[in-house]
Design an enzyme around this catalytic site. Sequence first.
Site, PDB file in Angstrom:
ATOM      1  N   ASP A  83     -40.943  28.418 -19.324  1.00 58.57           N
ATOM      2  CA  ASP A  83     -39.800  27.836 -18.623  1.00 58.57           C
ATOM      3  C   ASP A  83     -38.775  28.909 -18.279  1.00 58.57           C
ATOM      4  OD1 ASP A  83     -39.599  27.708 -21.625  1.00 58.57           O
ATOM      5  OD2 ASP A  83     -37.497  27.292 -21.134  1.00 58.57           O
ATOM      6  N   HIS A 134     -38.580  23.094 -22.495  1.00 58.20           N
ATOM      7  CA  HIS A 134     -39.026  24.329 -23.146  1.00 58.20           C
ATOM      8  C   HIS A 134     -40.546  24.358 -23.330  1.00 58.20           C
ATOM      9  CE1 HIS A 134     -37.258  27.929 -24.568  1.00 58.20           C
ATOM     10  NE2 HIS A 134     -37.232  27.697 -25.870  1.00 58.20           N
ATOM     11  N   TYR A 159     -41.324  17.589 -29.510  1.00 56.77           N
ATOM     12  CA  TYR A 159     -41.062  18.594 -28.477  1.00 56.77           C
ATOM     13  C   TYR A 159     -41.951  18.437 -27.240  1.00 56.77           C
ATOM     14  CZ  TYR A 159     -38.793  21.013 -32.393  1.00 56.77           C
ATOM     15  OH  TYR A 159     -37.997  21.339 -33.465  1.00 56.77           O
ATOM     16  N   ASN A 168     -39.843  30.976 -31.079  1.00 53.30           N
ATOM     17  CA  ASN A 168     -39.232  32.254 -31.445  1.00 53.30           C
ATOM     18  C   ASN A 168     -40.217  33.263 -32.034  1.00 53.30           C
ATOM     19  OD1 ASN A 168     -36.981  30.825 -30.701  1.00 53.30           O
ATOM     20  ND2 ASN A 168     -35.882  31.089 -32.625  1.00 53.30           N
ATOM     21  N   ASN A 199     -36.417  33.326 -25.884  1.00 51.96           N
ATOM     22  CA  ASN A 199     -36.835  33.800 -27.203  1.00 51.96           C
ATOM     23  C   ASN A 199     -38.340  34.000 -27.332  1.00 51.96           C
ATOM     24  OD1 ASN A 199     -34.224  33.924 -28.189  1.00 51.96           O
ATOM     25  ND2 ASN A 199     -34.241  31.812 -28.904  1.00 51.96           N
ATOM     26  N   PHE A 220     -43.975  28.170 -33.335  1.00 49.86           N
ATOM     27  CA  PHE A 220     -42.664  27.870 -32.767  1.00 49.86           C
ATOM     28  C   PHE A 220     -42.286  29.003 -31.808  1.00 49.86           C
ATOM     29  CE2 PHE A 220     -42.582  24.848 -36.211  1.00 49.86           C
ATOM     30  CZ  PHE A 220     -42.023  23.731 -35.605  1.00 49.86           C
TER      31      PHE A 220
END
Length: 242
Positions: free
Chosen positions: A92, A20, A15, A67, A113, A65
């Site tokens: 972002d 993101h 990632y 969320n 999220n 993470f």
Amino acid sequence: MPLVFAGLGNPGAKYVNNRHNVGFMAADAIARRHSFSPWSKKFQGLIAEGTLAGEKIILIKPQTFMNLSGQSVGEALRFYKLDLSALTVFYDEIDLAEGKLRIKTGGGAGGHNGIRSIDGHVGNAYRRVRIGVGHPGVKEMVQHHVLGDFAKADREWLDPLLDAIADNAAMIVKGDESGFMNKAALAVQGKAAAEPEKPAQRQPAPKQQSHVRQARPQQAPAKLPESGPMAAMLKKLFGGKD
């Protein structure tokens, strides 16, 4: 009492370069520029400590993470007994064009999220630094867009923007949000494509005859016959002389 700067993203090598994860990138840039402490594990995240404008800053990158970002941020705020005015979140924003940056306090999650999670854990009255990554154009492509890597060409605006965020982070601490946004805009502006030249103004064309008149050939006046039967008849009709 410290201030908390939280950069949002997802943990893990795959990632790292995602759109993101631009919040993580902003936090890393600030830590490098201002010689913060090495990153260490705390509050279900990675934290680094330093100072900006004479104020102690706790940088945090939640490792829960995206969320579940609120779990990590909420734990840090509770530990230091801070209210929401001490929190600034970098993340972002697809509703801003690439390279645009805006700051606001409060508001909704806008479908993000990570912000939704923080709002749910601590409330929404904190400062948000929204970093534009552009919109793919259709809702169905949003997830693919934000979880996709920045393109090589994006570095032309992304690197100057991250540098500007790091260079001017103290302005956020001082409350000069408009000045901070201006510095970010100027950093990216120099990398924008030049505006195309405006076409020269057209001079009005000379007035022309209509196409009907143009198509009609210009004819010379008919010449009357001077001899023969027709000439004789015309002389009788109009009184001409021999």
